[in-house]
Design a protein around this motif. Structure first.
Motif, short mmCIF file in Angstrom:
data_model
loop_
_atom_site.label_atom_id
_atom_site.label_comp_id
_atom_site.label_asym_id
_atom_site.label_seq_id
_atom_site.Cartn_x
_atom_site.Cartn_y
_atom_site.Cartn_z
N ARG A 141 -12.24 8.63 13.22
CA ARG A 141 -12.92 7.34 13.22
C ARG A 141 -14.30 7.42 12.58
NH1 ARG A 141 -11.84 6.46 19.46
NH2 ARG A 141 -11.49 8.72 19.23
N GLY B 65 -8.21 5.79 11.02
CA GLY B 65 -9.03 6.85 11.62
C GLY B 65 -8.71 7.04 13.10
N TRP B 66 -8.42 5.94 13.80
CA TRP B 66 -8.03 6.04 15.22
C TRP B 66 -6.72 6.81 15.34
CZ3 TRP B 66 -3.82 4.35 18.08
CH2 TRP B 66 -3.99 4.32 19.47
N LEU C 215 -15.37 5.38 9.26
CA LEU C 215 -16.55 4.52 9.24
C LEU C 215 -17.47 4.90 8.09
CD1 LEU C 215 -18.12 2.26 10.64
CD2 LEU C 215 -19.18 3.99 12.11
N TYR D 46 -13.23 12.50 17.72
CA TYR D 46 -13.85 11.35 17.07
C TYR D 46 -13.87 11.45 15.54
CZ TYR D 46 -15.79 10.71 21.79
OH TYR D 46 -15.95 10.57 23.14
N LEU E 105 -10.44 2.20 9.23
CA LEU E 105 -10.88 2.27 10.63
C LEU E 105 -9.70 2.45 11.59
CD1 LEU E 105 -13.73 -0.39 10.60
CD2 LEU E 105 -13.94 2.09 10.54
N PRO E 106 -8.68 1.58 11.56
CA PRO E 106 -7.54 1.83 12.46
C PRO E 106 -6.79 3.11 12.12
CG PRO E 106 -7.07 -0.01 10.98
CD PRO E 106 -8.52 0.30 10.85
N ASP F 196 -7.15 10.63 14.91
CA ASP F 196 -7.67 11.34 16.07
C ASP F 196 -6.60 11.60 17.13
OD1 ASP F 196 -10.25 11.54 15.10
OD2 ASP F 196 -10.84 9.59 15.90
#
Length: 445
Positions: A376, A81-82, A380, A373, A78-79, A85
């Motif tokens: 992220r 994925g940030w 997810l 997006y 998750l982090p 982006d």
């Protein structure tokens, strides 16, 4: 004011990538994926020597294989994925691969269970960088009508890496066990299982540098309206909640079937057919390679062609039929093929052919998700299907066998029940997702 059409036209010009460069990039990413699955699965061959060396239990080994890797792999996605982006994706993969390769090599230097556990944490964190970054890059390298095939080719790394872990890992273990413990200058005496970790893990540090041969693609469709405020990824998820709920849970259930079958098909063959471990390994390994890899490629190729012809929900519609056919094949493989190996093998092979879902599932996510997006959303998705597959797949079969049927010899019934219930639920979810999938795809067309 720049319009959506203007932005799309500018982006298409800026992001034009030749097919040769695009497929070269996928080849490098595939090599990275093969190494990731090799480092992830090699430990499964060394359970007994690790137990004998460190004096640990089956439960503690289970933590190394499952929670120590899987939980960190899923949560840290998750982090990461940030970051995907916002920053260079090839650099994220480079640093992630360097980390997991060093951590995999560190497994070979572990002298206590705690050291080995911490090293497996590092493998999970490093490998969490690959999927979100690779999915986002591939989505910018290929047009939507070619995306599922490209992602399917990338996803074959799981089958190739898994097969390599069994074949190369087994050969290395045999070789090092014949040589015995070895003294390395500045390190000390290492046992055969430790040498295997070093030999399979450390080369990844050099292979990671190949990522700099891959061009960082321009991010396409960065915003649908550059003058509109960005209301965030959560708003995007909520606005398309029916699509994402059905997509994530549907493919999560496919993962439940895949993990559950992989965990208990060997035991079923040994108990029901009276086969030995070596025979089971040859059968399942051959079937997995000859049907799993083509399954990844065919699924991507087929939905790409279907999508190109205007079927905007092709990626999910394919799995409505795949799940229903899979239920029928499971009944044949686990029930009708009662001791009939020649009937079990083709039915089980068709199951393996239909199960690979990464290419179509991720392709449609990339198509409907704005570029800012994608990292992220991909992370997810990886979190959901991995946690569902690992936490529900093997335990569900064991639960039915132990607490419902009360007979370990009835594991074939447990597999059948799991497949019928989960497969029908997955098909229903995909059916519910078709209309929102079409709307989501058309919104960015």
């Amino acid at each position: 004011m720049r319009t959506v059409d203007t932005v799309a036209a500018e982006t298409d010009v800026q992001s034009a990538v030749s097919p040769r460069i695009a497929w070269f990039s996928v080849t490098i990413l595939l090599l990275v994926a093969i190494m990731s699955y090799l480092d992830r699965q090699i430990i499964s061959l060394m359970v007994e020597p690790i137990k004998a060396s460190l004096g640990v239990s089956d439960f503690e080994i289970g933590l190394l294989q499952g929670v120590a890797f899987g939980l960190f792999y899923a949560v840290f996605g998750l982090p990461i994925g940030w970051l995907v982006d916002r920053y260079s994706r090839r650099k994220i993969i480079y640093f992630g691969m360097t980390l997991w390769s060093l951590a995999a090599g560190a497994c070979g230097l572990a002298s206590t269970y705690t050291h080995l556990l911490l090293a497996r944490f590092g493998v999970g964190v490093g490998e969490a960088s690959l999927s979100p970054a690779a999915y986002s890059m591939i989505a910018d390298l290929f047009p939507p009508r070619r995306l599922a095939l490209a992602l399917g080719v990338f996803a074959t790394g799981s089958s190739i890496g898994g097969a390599l872990a069994y074949m190369a890992g087994g050969a290395l273990i045999a070789k090092f066990e014949a040589m015995g413990a070895m003294a390395l200058p500045g390190v000390g005496v290492l046992e055969p299982w430790q040498l295997v970790f070093l030999v399979t893990g450390l080369p990844g540090v050099g292979i990671a540098a190949l990522m700099f041969l891959v061009p960082e693609p321009v991010r396409r469709h960065r915003k649908l309206d550059l003058d509109a405020p960005d209301r965030g990824v959560m708003h995007f998820l909520l606005a398309n909640r029916r699509y994402f709920i059905c997509h994530f849970l549907g493919f999560g259930l496919v993962a439940v079937m895949a993990y559950g079958t992989a965990a208990w098909a060997p035991a079923m063959l040994m108990r029901r057919y009276g086969l030995g471990v070596a025979e089971v390994g040859i059968i399942l390994g051959t079937v997995g390679a000859l049907s799993g890899i083509p399954g990844f490629i065919f699924g991507g190729w087929f939905v790409d062609r279907w999508f190109a012809r205007g079927q905007r929900d092709a990626h999910l519609r394919y799995f409505v039929y795949a799940c229903l056919i899979g239920v029928a094949m499971a009944i044949i493989a686990f029930q009708l093929a009662d001791g009939i190996l020649w009937l079990f093998i083709p039915a089980y092979a068709l199951l393996h052919f239909l199960q690979p879902f990464t290419g179509p599932a991720v392709a449609h996510l990339q198509i409907v998700t704005p570029n800012e997006y994608r990292g992220r959303i991909s992370a997810l998705f990886v979190l959901v299907f991995n946690l569902m597959g690992m936490c529900l797949g093997p335990p569900s079969v064991a639960f039915i066998t132990t607490f419902v049927l009360h007979d370990p010899m009835q594991v074939h019934w447990s597999l059948t029940i799991m497949y019928v219930v989960v497969g029908l639920c997955a098909a229903a979810l995909f059916r519910l997702a078709l209309a929102p999938a079409r709307r989501a795809a058309e919104a960015v067309a």
